[in-house]
Design a protein around this motif. Structure first.
Motif, PDB file in Angstrom:
ATOM      1  N   PRO A   1       2.933 -19.387  -8.341  1.00 56.04           N
ATOM      2  CA  PRO A   1       2.259 -18.113  -8.602  1.00 56.04           C
ATOM      3  C   PRO A   1       1.972 -17.298  -7.350  1.00 56.04           C
ATOM      4  CG  PRO A   1       1.230 -19.862  -9.869  1.00 56.04           C
ATOM      5  CD  PRO A   1       2.217 -20.522  -8.965  1.00 56.04           C
ATOM      6  N   THR A   2       1.551 -17.963  -6.267  1.00 59.15           N
ATOM      7  CA  THR A   2       1.246 -17.210  -5.047  1.00 59.15           C
ATOM      8  C   THR A   2       2.486 -16.525  -4.483  1.00 59.15           C
ATOM      9  OG1 THR A   2       1.489 -19.288  -3.818  1.00 59.15           O
ATOM     10  CG2 THR A   2      -0.759 -18.572  -4.352  1.00 59.15           C
ATOM     11  N   TRP A   3       3.624 -17.228  -4.548  1.00 59.44           N
ATOM     12  CA  TRP A   3       4.878 -16.643  -4.062  1.00 59.44           C
ATOM     13  C   TRP A   3       5.346 -15.523  -4.989  1.00 59.44           C
ATOM     14  CZ3 TRP A   3       7.821 -17.229   0.318  1.00 59.44           C
ATOM     15  CH2 TRP A   3       7.381 -18.213   1.230  1.00 59.44           C
ATOM     16  N   GLN A   4       5.100 -15.674  -6.301  1.00 59.38           N
ATOM     17  CA  GLN A   4       5.468 -14.605  -7.221  1.00 59.38           C
ATOM     18  C   GLN A   4       4.655 -13.347  -6.957  1.00 59.38           C
ATOM     19  OE1 GLN A   4       6.711 -15.277 -11.246  1.00 59.38           O
ATOM     20  NE2 GLN A   4       6.360 -17.485 -11.068  1.00 59.38           N
ATOM     21  N   MET A   5       3.362 -13.506  -6.686  1.00 60.57           N
ATOM     22  CA  MET A   5       2.537 -12.347  -6.374  1.00 60.57           C
ATOM     23  C   MET A   5       3.058 -11.647  -5.122  1.00 60.57           C
ATOM     24  SD  MET A   5      -1.255 -13.900  -7.187  1.00 60.57           S
ATOM     25  CE  MET A   5      -2.106 -12.427  -6.606  1.00 60.57           C
ATOM     26  N   PHE A   6       3.494 -12.437  -4.155  1.00 62.05           N
ATOM     27  CA  PHE A   6       3.986 -11.887  -2.890  1.00 62.05           C
ATOM     28  C   PHE A   6       5.333 -11.188  -3.068  1.00 62.05           C
ATOM     29  CE2 PHE A   6       6.159 -12.332   1.238  1.00 62.05           C
ATOM     30  CZ  PHE A   6       5.230 -11.721   2.066  1.00 62.05           C
ATOM     31  N   LEU A   7       6.263 -11.851  -3.793  1.00 64.60           N
ATOM     32  CA  LEU A   7       7.623 -11.341  -3.910  1.00 64.60           C
ATOM     33  C   LEU A   7       7.785 -10.263  -4.981  1.00 64.60           C
ATOM     34  CD1 LEU A   7       9.593 -14.681  -3.586  1.00 64.60           C
ATOM     35  CD2 LEU A   7       9.883 -12.720  -2.089  1.00 64.60           C
ATOM     36  N   LEU A   8       7.031 -10.371  -6.060  1.00 62.40           N
ATOM     37  CA  LEU A   8       7.236  -9.475  -7.195  1.00 62.40           C
ATOM     38  C   LEU A   8       6.202  -8.364  -7.292  1.00 62.40           C
ATOM     39  CD1 LEU A   8       8.273 -12.065  -9.924  1.00 62.40           C
ATOM     40  CD2 LEU A   8       9.705 -10.822  -8.305  1.00 62.40           C
ATOM     41  N   GLY A   9       5.179  -8.416  -6.444  1.00 65.00           N
ATOM     42  CA  GLY A   9       4.171  -7.371  -6.452  1.00 65.00           C
ATOM     43  C   GLY A   9       4.693  -6.085  -5.827  1.00 65.00           C
ATOM     44  N   ASP A  10       3.963  -4.987  -6.039  1.00 65.36           N
ATOM     45  CA  ASP A  10       4.418  -3.692  -5.525  1.00 65.36           C
ATOM     46  C   ASP A  10       3.664  -3.256  -4.267  1.00 65.36           C
ATOM     47  OD1 ASP A  10       1.981  -3.089  -6.596  1.00 65.36           O
ATOM     48  OD2 ASP A  10       2.721  -1.643  -8.071  1.00 65.36           O
ATOM     49  N   GLY A  11       2.974  -4.224  -3.619  1.00 67.28           N
ATOM     50  CA  GLY A  11       2.273  -3.910  -2.384  1.00 67.28           C
ATOM     51  C   GLY A  11       3.173  -4.046  -1.162  1.00 67.28           C
ATOM     52  N   SER A  12       2.656  -3.626  -0.020  1.00 62.25           N
ATOM     53  CA  SER A  12       3.426  -3.651   1.218  1.00 62.25           C
ATOM     54  C   SER A  12       3.526  -5.063   1.780  1.00 62.25           C
ATOM     55  CB  SER A  12       2.768  -2.747   2.265  1.00 62.25           C
ATOM     56  OG  SER A  12       3.243  -3.043   3.553  1.00 62.25           O
ATOM     57  N   PRO A  13       4.734  -5.609   1.980  1.00 60.49           N
ATOM     58  CA  PRO A  13       4.851  -6.941   2.584  1.00 60.49           C
ATOM     59  C   PRO A  13       4.342  -6.954   4.017  1.00 60.49           C
ATOM     60  CG  PRO A  13       7.007  -5.902   2.428  1.00 60.49           C
ATOM     61  CD  PRO A  13       6.052  -5.044   1.647  1.00 60.49           C
ATOM     62  N   THR A  14       4.518  -5.852   4.734  1.00 59.45           N
ATOM     63  CA  THR A  14       4.019  -5.783   6.107  1.00 59.45           C
ATOM     64  C   THR A  14       2.511  -5.955   6.134  1.00 59.45           C
ATOM     65  OG1 THR A  14       5.788  -4.216   6.597  1.00 59.45           O
ATOM     66  CG2 THR A  14       4.043  -4.415   8.227  1.00 59.45           C
ATOM     67  N   ARG A  15       1.836  -5.267   5.245  1.00 60.44           N
ATOM     68  CA  ARG A  15       0.372  -5.380   5.139  1.00 60.44           C
ATOM     69  C   ARG A  15      -0.025  -6.788   4.692  1.00 60.44           C
ATOM     70  NH1 ARG A  15      -4.625  -4.397   6.822  1.00 60.44           N
ATOM     71  NH2 ARG A  15      -6.121  -4.041   5.155  1.00 60.44           N
ATOM     72  N   HIS A  16       0.691  -7.336   3.720  1.00 56.08           N
ATOM     73  CA  HIS A  16       0.379  -8.680   3.235  1.00 56.08           C
ATOM     74  C   HIS A  16       0.567  -9.730   4.329  1.00 56.08           C
ATOM     75  CE1 HIS A  16       1.159  -7.422  -1.219  1.00 56.08           C
ATOM     76  NE2 HIS A  16      -0.014  -7.044  -0.781  1.00 56.08           N
ATOM     77  N   LEU A  17       1.642  -9.588   5.107  1.00 59.15           N
ATOM     78  CA  LEU A  17       1.878 -10.538   6.197  1.00 59.15           C
ATOM     79  C   LEU A  17       0.756 -10.476   7.221  1.00 59.15           C
ATOM     80  CD1 LEU A  17       5.717 -10.010   6.715  1.00 59.15           C
ATOM     81  CD2 LEU A  17       4.599 -12.048   5.775  1.00 59.15           C
ATOM     82  N   GLN A  18       0.276  -9.294   7.494  1.00 58.28           N
ATOM     83  CA  GLN A  18      -0.815  -9.133   8.451  1.00 58.28           C
ATOM     84  C   GLN A  18      -2.093  -9.782   7.944  1.00 58.28           C
ATOM     85  OE1 GLN A  18      -0.813  -5.361  10.499  1.00 58.28           O
ATOM     86  NE2 GLN A  18      -3.025  -5.174  10.279  1.00 58.28           N
ATOM     87  N   LEU A  19      -2.366  -9.625   6.640  1.00 59.50           N
ATOM     88  CA  LEU A  19      -3.556 -10.237   6.052  1.00 59.50           C
ATOM     89  C   LEU A  19      -3.433 -11.761   6.020  1.00 59.50           C
ATOM     90  CD1 LEU A  19      -4.116  -7.756   3.076  1.00 59.50           C
ATOM     91  CD2 LEU A  19      -5.503  -7.957   5.153  1.00 59.50           C
ATOM     92  N   LEU A  20      -2.230 -12.256   5.757  1.00 58.98           N
ATOM     93  CA  LEU A  20      -2.029 -13.703   5.696  1.00 58.98           C
ATOM     94  C   LEU A  20      -2.196 -14.361   7.059  1.00 58.98           C
ATOM     95  CD1 LEU A  20       1.082 -13.951   3.328  1.00 58.98           C
ATOM     96  CD2 LEU A  20      -1.220 -14.792   2.827  1.00 58.98           C
ATOM     97  N   THR A  21      -1.577 -13.782   8.069  1.00 60.90           N
ATOM     98  CA  THR A  21      -1.537 -14.434   9.383  1.00 60.90           C
ATOM     99  C   THR A  21      -2.721 -14.083  10.269  1.00 60.90           C
ATOM    100  OG1 THR A  21      -0.270 -12.632  10.405  1.00 60.90           O
ATOM    101  CG2 THR A  21       0.984 -14.386   9.309  1.00 60.90           C
ATOM    102  N   GLY A  22      -3.408 -12.976   9.964  1.00 63.73           N
ATOM    103  CA  GLY A  22      -4.497 -12.532  10.827  1.00 63.73           C
ATOM    104  C   GLY A  22      -4.009 -11.886  12.108  1.00 63.73           C
ATOM    105  N   GLU A  23      -2.704 -11.608  12.182  1.00 67.70           N
ATOM    106  CA  GLU A  23      -2.121 -10.944  13.346  1.00 67.70           C
ATOM    107  C   GLU A  23      -1.419  -9.667  12.921  1.00 67.70           C
ATOM    108  OE1 GLU A  23      -0.004 -13.088  16.421  1.00 67.70           O
ATOM    109  OE2 GLU A  23      -0.356 -14.959  15.319  1.00 67.70           O
TER     110      GLU A  23
END
Length: 204
Positions: free
Chosen positions: A42-64
């Motif tokens: 489910p977490t990967w589906q939210m990441f891959l199939l969602g309509d949000g920005s992956p760049t923003r999501h990556l920043q939130l995930l990594t803290g960088e």
């Protein structure tokens, strides 16, 4: 195993792009319904199939901060470029852009290839060292992210670049602006993200 790369790494100018050789792929109907959790957690589906920005999501995930290494900006004219067929709705002649998405400290997180109308690419990517999301945010561009395809497959080049064995998950989507296709983007994500998103399949 993780792979860290220096910001100063020498750029190459490839004549092609890194498409996955799929073991499995799905289109719009599957994307709308979602996948069994035994196939994609489910977490990967939210990441891959969602309509949000992956760049923003990556920043939130990594803290960088998410940064880009530009590896290709090529004029391909009206060539199909062995791209997903939806690329053809982007008016030509076209520019192909390839980047690595990484943390500020150098950890590669994803690969992205995008196709743009050559006459307008500079309007939207005024600073080509910025991620697309950051560039469009600066312009206050309103967008609709339309996920069109999902992939699970192999790439020897991406195995070397990420420092992980495949297979990898990827996707492609269209950006729409004012009801017109702006760009097609193809992304593949590193298994390094299991550190934050957990295992790719439930029951692994």
């Amino acid at each position: 195993m993780t792979a860290t790369f220096k910001v100063t790494e020498t750029l190459t100018r490839p004549t092609s792009w890194h498409a996955l050789t799929p073991i499995w792929q799905g289109g719009d109907a599957i994307i709308q319904l979602g996948l069994p959790h035994t196939q994609l957690a489910p977490t990967w589906q939210m990441f891959l199939l969602g309509d949000g920005s992956p760049t923003r999501h990556l920043q939130l995930l990594t803290g960088e901060k998410t940064e880009v290494d530009l590896i290709d900006m090529s004029a391909i004219g009206m060539d199909g470029d062995v791209a997903p067929e939806q690329m053809l709705v982007v008016p030509g002649p076209r520019i192909r852009r390839q980047v690595w998405l990484r943390t500020a400290s150098g950890q590669r997180l994803a690969y992205a290839c995008s196709w743009w109308e050559a006459s307008h690419v500079d309007d939207y990517l005024q600073n080509r060292s910025l991620p697309i999301w950051a560039s469009l945010e600066q312009l206050r561009t309103e967008l609709y992210r339309d996920v069109q395809g999902l992939y699970y497959g192999h790439s020897a080049q991406l195995e070397e670049a990420f420092g992980y064995k495949g297979p990898f998950w990827g996707r492609h989507y269209l950006f729409w602006h004012h009801k017109q296709p702006l760009t097609l983007i193809y992304e593949v994500f590193s298994p390094y993200l299991t550190k934050y998103l957990g295992k790719m399949q439930v029951g692994e």
